[in-house]
Design an enzyme around this catalytic site. Structure first.
Site, PDB file in Angstrom:
ATOM      1  N   ASP A  38      -1.482   4.947  -6.272  1.00  9.86           N
ATOM      2  CA  ASP A  38      -0.034   4.827  -6.019  1.00  9.86           C
ATOM      3  C   ASP A  38       0.744   6.013  -6.575  1.00  9.86           C
ATOM      4  O   ASP A  38       1.847   6.303  -6.119  1.00  9.86           O
ATOM      5  CB  ASP A  38       0.491   3.525  -6.618  1.00  9.86           C
ATOM      6  CG  ASP A  38       0.059   2.352  -5.753  1.00  9.86           C
ATOM      7  OD1 ASP A  38      -1.112   1.939  -5.857  1.00  9.86           O
ATOM      8  OD2 ASP A  38       0.881   1.895  -4.935  1.00  9.86           O
TER       9      ASP A  38
ATOM     10  N   GLY B  98       0.865  -1.183   0.000  1.00  7.96           N
ATOM     11  CA  GLY B  98       0.000   0.000   0.000  1.00  7.96           C
ATOM     12  C   GLY B  98       0.899   1.230   0.000  1.00  7.96           C
ATOM     13  O   GLY B  98       1.837   1.315   0.798  1.00  7.96           O
ATOM     14  N   ALA B  99       0.603   2.173  -0.906  1.00  6.38           N
ATOM     15  CA  ALA B  99       1.527   3.283  -1.166  1.00  6.38           C
ATOM     16  C   ALA B  99       1.931   4.067   0.092  1.00  6.38           C
ATOM     17  O   ALA B  99       3.125   4.209   0.383  1.00  6.38           O
ATOM     18  CB  ALA B  99       0.927   4.197  -2.231  1.00  6.38           C
TER      19      ALA B  99
END
Ligand code: MRU
Length: 344
Positions: free
Chosen positions: A237, A53-54
């Site tokens: 992202d 997860g960014a």
């Protein structure tokens, strides 16, 4: 009903001298935190998707820099050694710009002459972590305003507490909307091949008592055709200046389907996800992971002669997006306006 100030699940726990990382590869069956004491370990945790997860990988990398400083200070060349570790952390995954954003902030702090460098780096990493949680709460409110009385939404991948410092981006909007009492159902697609939707999102929503319904990725078009959802809500992202959005592979397909069915698409992302150095999504590097991950998911022998192509992100053009929600504000119809209005 969820309490927006309460963190139901935490991907990362900093305890001053080490970083505990929830191993997301094992969820939902096993909840295990691994302890990391150096940047090499954190690099491996990001590359192997123990943490993913960014925003979460940006935060993990920031703590990785602190661990590097703890390891190398006060050697004469400690700053060079930390800079080498920063380069190693930056090579862990290519697409989420939050990783490079967080490392840039840590690199700037590293270059400041400070009598207490470890304390300063540690404070900055914790600030990055706390700011991310605050941004998610702010986005949650803004996104819930836009949803109004929408009854059901579809989300893709996992853009929740697990993917961030806490609360989540897309799932933050969903949490806030659920708090307001309108949202009755959250559809989550499986998100092949890594199954972030099936293994993480429905589990995370269940922890907060938010009704979630899992669908196969291939059921998304039929779900939209049936009129069961008002919005698709996803994270990001990397978002470029024209409003193009890189996110988990499959987001682009959903946005194309949404246009056909009159479903609106919301992207929720903190300002650390914006890359104003890139004009369009054409310049975003799309990570391609080991084809063996895809083959294994399909019960095929990873060493067989079957070929597989495993891009793990795609780019959704701005014109397919109805709203981009950040902690700084909202851009409606980014395809018309781009997102430069959100640049500081
Ligand atoms: O490969 P992953 O699981 O790191 O990909 C995550 C996503 O694509 C998320 O949607 C994105 O990072 C937003 S998370 C708030």
């Amino acid at each position: 009903m969820s309490n927006p100030k309460q963190l139901s699940v935490q991907a990362l726990q900093w305890n001053g001298h080490s970083l505990n990382v929830l191993d997301q590869r094992l969820l939902p069956e096993t909840i295990t935190y691994d302890e990391y004491r150096d940047a090499a370990g954190v690099t491996e945790a990001i590359a192997s998707m123990r943490v993913r997860g960014a925003p979460a990988i940006g935060i993990a990398a920031a703590y990785g820099v602190v661990l590097s400083a703890i390891q190398h200070y006060p050697a004469n060349d400690w700053q060079e050694r930390v800079a080498t570790d920063i380069a190693m952390l930056a090579a862990s995954r290519p697409t989420a710009v939050n990783l490079f954003w967080a490392l840039d902030k840590m690199r700037q702090q590293l270059s400041v002459d400070n009598p207490e460098p470890i304390a300063a780096l540690s404070q900055l990493a914790q600030q990055i972590h706390q700011d991310d949680i605050a941004a998610n709460h702010a986005m949650g409110e803004r996104g819930a305003d836009i949803l109004g009385d929408a009854k059901a939404v579809l989300t893709h991948c996992n853009a929740g507490a697990l993917a961030t410092g806490g609360y989540g981006t897309a799932l933050g909007v969903i949490r806030s909307a659920h708090q307001r009492g309108h949202l009755q159902n959250v559809y989550a697609d499986e998100t092949r091949p890594w199954l972030q939707g099936a293994r993480l999102t429905v589990w995370e929503l269940a922890q907060d008592g938010i009704p979630a319904t899992l669908i196969a990725d291939s059921a998304a078009a039929w779900l939209m055709k049936s009129g069961k959802i008002d919005w698709i809500i996803v994270g990001a992202d990397r978002i470029t200046a024209n409003g193009d959005v890189a996110n988990k592979i499959g987001t682009y397909s959903l946005a194309v389907l949404a246009k056909q069915h009159g479903v609106k698409v919301m992207v929720a992302a903190p300002s650390s996800t914006f890359d104003f150095s890139l004009e369009t999504g054409d310049s975003i590097e799309i990570e391609e992971r080991n084809p063996k991950e895809l083959l294994a998911e399909c019960y095929l022998d990873p060493d067989s002669l079957v070929n597989a192509w495993n891009p793990v992100f795609d780019v959704t053009p701005a014109e397919l997006i109805s709203a981009i929600v950040t902690e700084r504000g909202v851009v409606l119809d980014p395809g018309k306006h781009g997102v430069r209005s959100l640049q500081c």
